[in-house]
Scaffold this motif. Sequence first.
Motif, short mmCIF file in Angstrom:
data_model
loop_
_atom_site.label_atom_id
_atom_site.label_comp_id
_atom_site.label_asym_id
_atom_site.label_seq_id
_atom_site.Cartn_x
_atom_site.Cartn_y
_atom_site.Cartn_z
N ASP A 147 0.73 -1.31 0.00
CA ASP A 147 -0.01 -0.04 0.05
C ASP A 147 0.90 1.27 -0.15
OD1 ASP A 147 0.93 -0.83 2.56
OD2 ASP A 147 -0.83 -0.07 3.45
N VAL A 150 2.44 1.84 -3.64
CA VAL A 150 1.54 2.19 -4.55
C VAL A 150 1.18 3.81 -4.31
CG1 VAL A 150 -0.83 2.47 -5.08
CG2 VAL A 150 0.14 0.20 -4.95
N ARG A 154 2.30 6.72 -7.22
CA ARG A 154 1.14 7.09 -8.09
C ARG A 154 1.48 7.99 -9.36
NH1 ARG A 154 -3.31 5.41 -4.36
NH2 ARG A 154 -4.49 4.03 -5.65
N TRP A 163 2.29 -1.78 -11.52
CA TRP A 163 3.20 -1.64 -10.35
C TRP A 163 3.36 -3.38 -10.33
CZ3 TRP A 163 -1.47 1.20 -8.83
CH2 TRP A 163 -1.05 2.48 -8.74
N LEU A 178 -4.65 -3.19 0.85
CA LEU A 178 -4.74 -2.13 -0.42
C LEU A 178 -6.17 -1.50 -0.53
CD1 LEU A 178 -3.11 -4.51 -2.94
CD2 LEU A 178 -2.09 -2.22 -2.33
N ARG A 181 -9.03 1.49 -5.03
CA ARG A 181 -8.55 2.14 -6.17
C ARG A 181 -7.36 1.10 -6.96
NH1 ARG A 181 -6.10 7.56 -4.60
NH2 ARG A 181 -5.38 6.19 -2.61
N VAL A 182 -7.05 0.09 -6.26
CA VAL A 182 -5.97 -0.76 -6.79
C VAL A 182 -6.58 -2.29 -7.07
CG1 VAL A 182 -3.69 -1.96 -6.34
CG2 VAL A 182 -4.36 0.37 -5.31
N LEU A 204 -0.01 -5.22 -9.99
CA LEU A 204 -1.06 -4.08 -9.56
C LEU A 204 -1.31 -3.08 -10.53
CD1 LEU A 204 -0.06 -3.21 -5.76
CD2 LEU A 204 -1.60 -5.27 -6.54
N SER A 205 -2.72 -2.75 -10.72
CA SER A 205 -3.05 -1.47 -11.64
C SER A 205 -4.07 -0.66 -11.17
CB SER A 205 -3.47 -2.14 -12.87
OG SER A 205 -4.57 -2.94 -12.98
N GLU A 206 -4.32 0.32 -11.44
CA GLU A 206 -5.22 1.45 -10.92
C GLU A 206 -6.67 0.52 -11.27
OE1 GLU A 206 -5.03 3.72 -9.09
OE2 GLU A 206 -3.55 4.88 -9.55
#
Length: 208
Positions: A147, A150, A154, A163, A178, A181-182, A204-206
């Motif tokens: 977390d 990220v 960002r 990520w 997390l 938003r992730v 990971l991604s948005e």
Amino acid sequence: MTAYTQAIARGALQMDCSLDDGQIQQLSRLVEELVRWNRAYNLTAVRDPAQMLVSHIFDSLSVMPHLQGPLADIGSGAGLPGLVAAIVQPDWPVLSVESVGKKARFQRHVCRELGLQRVTVAEQRVEHFQSETRFATVTCRAFTRLDRFVDLTRHLLAPGGRWVAMKGQVPDEELKALDTRVTVETILPLTVPGLAAERCVVILSEAG
């Protein structure tokens, strides 16, 4: 032929990682310089050159199939995996963010020695670093919990970027922390020749 070329060639073959002779020579030079600098500057707790190959070079090579350029490597230490990526993918712009001066100096030295002209070494904390470039991949290796990684990066991630965090065991508690938003795209095991410890990559991604 430098001291570590045969071992690197064998390891790359085990990982099905395609390297030409020049890249193998560059990776070998990277290890030689790391061994030499480590005696004076204590860049890494790993002292044995053979273990450096496993814990640093092979470990970095193992994540290469999951990276895209341009690449930002955060809290990169001695330049891992960023410098390895710059050798394997010389056309990629690579940003290496490392706040510890001696480690950033080592990276700049290696870039000069190996002719890695597309690497930028930023000697500062990532939350203070501003870049006009946005990166397809923002990666880290033993930097911080997911977390925080990220949140701190960002501003560097390109739209549609990912990520890519290298971890040991699957970090279940970090994944739970997390925010919504992730999106966790995938978690995959990493196979590192000669390393008995568990390794994985969290991608990971948005969200949305």
